[in-house]
Design an enzyme around this catalytic site. Structure first.
Site, short mmCIF file in Angstrom:
data_model
loop_
_atom_site.label_atom_id
_atom_site.label_comp_id
_atom_site.label_asym_id
_atom_site.label_seq_id
_atom_site.Cartn_x
_atom_site.Cartn_y
_atom_site.Cartn_z
N GLY A 37 7.82 10.68 8.44
CA GLY A 37 7.33 11.22 7.19
C GLY A 37 6.36 12.36 7.31
O GLY A 37 6.64 13.39 7.95
N LYS A 67 9.85 19.93 5.62
CA LYS A 67 10.68 18.73 5.41
C LYS A 67 10.05 17.59 6.19
O LYS A 67 9.48 17.80 7.27
CB LYS A 67 12.11 18.96 5.86
CG LYS A 67 12.28 19.24 7.35
CD LYS A 67 13.76 19.42 7.70
CE LYS A 67 13.91 19.68 9.22
NZ LYS A 67 15.33 19.82 9.59
N HIS A 108 0.83 -1.21 0.00
CA HIS A 108 0.00 0.00 0.00
C HIS A 108 0.87 1.26 0.00
O HIS A 108 1.83 1.36 0.77
CB HIS A 108 -0.92 0.02 1.22
CG HIS A 108 -2.10 0.92 1.08
ND1 HIS A 108 -1.99 2.30 1.06
CD2 HIS A 108 -3.42 0.65 0.93
CE1 HIS A 108 -3.19 2.84 0.91
NE2 HIS A 108 -4.08 1.86 0.83
#
Length: 301
Positions: free
Chosen positions: A172, A166, A82
Site C-alpha cells: 500500500g 500507485k 483500525h
C-alpha cells in the site's frame, strides 16, 4: 545517547506472532537504537512500536523494518478494526532530547525518500513535515484506506511526496512525518453497540467540533463483547486525558451505559499522568518535580 529521537511506527499486523517478532528484530541489538515498547491488538490487527535512537542509527533501523514489513505483510488479506493504508501505516519522528523539530522533519523526509527508492513504495509526508496543509492530518491522508488508494493517488491533490503514483501491490502506502508526543488512549464501554461508541467519538473529536487535539473513532471489541472509543491525543498539554475521559463518561450516561475501563497503548509522558492524578486527587500547588523518580533522575545527570 547524546541525541534522543523517538519513533513510533505502526505496522498492520497484530495477530501473527512470528511476523511481529521478525519486524521487531530490526530494532534489537542495534547500536544507537533502543526498543522501548511494543503492543499488538488482535481486533485492530496492528502493532505499535516505540523506540528511541540517534539520527542515523534510528534511520537505518526504521528503513530495515519497512523492508521486512513489505516482505511479510499483504494487505490484500488484512482485516482489522483500525483504518490502514499500508503494511507500515505511519512512521512519526518525535524530538525528545538535544534535537529540534526541524531535525526530525529533515529525518522524516530522508526516510520517506529512501523508502520510495528502496521499496518502490508511495510516501506521504504528514503533520509538521507535510508539503501542503491538506496533508497534515493523517486521517485525511488515510481516507479510502488500502482498497481506495489506487484511485486516490490519481487525483492531482493526492500525488505522493515520494515514490510512484500507485500503491504497492501488497504494502500500500505509508505516511512519514514529525510531530509532538502523542498519547494513544482508549476508553472501553459496557455495551456491544458500535453505534454508541461511534457517536461518542464524533462528539469528542476535533474534526466534528470536539476537542482541538483529539482524534477518535468507535471500535468493536468483538472478542470481549464490548465496544471502544479509540483516541489519539495529539497534544495532552492542551487537551488533557481527564477532560476527555470525563466527557466520554458524561456522553455514555445519555445512553444508560458505563465505562468498563481505559487503556494507554505504548508509552506515555509522565506529565500526562501527573496532570490526571493532580485533577482527580484535587492536589493544590503540586509540581511534577515532586515525583520521586523525576527528582532522582535529575540528580543522576
Amino acid at each position: 545517547m547524546k541525541q534522543i529521537i523517538e519513533c513510533v511506527p505502526n505496522f498492520s499486523e497484530g495477530r501473527d506472532k512470528d511476523k511481529m517478532e521478525k519486524i521487531l528484530d530490526c530494532f534489537r541489538g542495534k547500536n544507537g537504537v533502543k526498543l522501548l515498547d511494543y503492543s499488538n491488538d488482535i481486533n485492530h490487527n496492528r502493532m505499535v512500536v516505540t523506540l528511541v535512537g540517534e539520527y542515523n542509527p534510528l534511520k537505518e533501523a526504521v528503513l530495515e523494518s519497512v523492508g521486512k514489513a513489505v516482505e511479510l505483510i499483504d494487505l490484500n488479506h488484512h482485516e482489522g478494526q483500525h483504518p490502514r493504508m499500508g503494511a507500515v501505516d505511519v512512521i512519526p519522528f518525535i524530538p525528545i532530547k538535544n534535537v529540534s523539530m526541524d531535525e526530525c522533519i529533515a529525518l522524516s523526509k530522508e526516510v520517506g525518500e529512501e523508502i520510495a527508492k528502496r521499496y518502490d513504495f508511495p510516501v506521504f509526508l504528514y503533520e509538521k513535515s507535510a508539503s501542503a496543509s491538506h496533508r497534515e492530518n493523517l486521517a485525511s491522508i488515510r481516507k479510502g484506506e488500502f482498497e481506495g488508494m489506487a484511485e486516490k493517488l490519481q487525483q492531482p491533490e493526492w500525488q505522493p511526496d515520494f515514490g510512484p503514483a500507485k500503491p504497492h501491490a501488497t504494502a500500500g502506502v505509508v505516511a512519514v512525518g514529525a510531530r509532538m508526543p502523542l498519547v494513544a488512549y482508549n476508553i472501553n464501554l459496557n455495551t456491544n453497540r458500535l453505534d454508541i461508541a461511534t457517536n461518542i467519538a464524533k462528539k469528542i473529536r476535533h474534526i466534528n467540533g470536539g476537542y482541538r487535539f483529539v482524534k477518535a473513532m468507535g471500535v468493536d471489541l468483538s472478542d470481549r463483547g464490548i465496544v471502544q472509543v479509540s483516541i489519539n491525543m495529539t497534544d495532552f498539554t492542551r487537551t488533557s486525558l481527564y477532560r476527555v475521559f470525563e466527557t466520554v463518561k458524561f456522553e455514555a450516561c445519555r445512553w444508560g451505559i458505563t465505562i468498563a475501563g481505559s487503556e494507554i497503548v505504548g508509552l506515555v509522558p509522565v506529565a500526562a499522568i501527573v496532570d490526571t492524578a493532580e485533577y482527580y486527587l484535587g492536589l493544590e500547588n503540586f509540581s511534577i518535580d515532586q515525583v520521586l523518580e523525576i527528582r532522582n533522575g535529575e540528580s543522576d545527570n
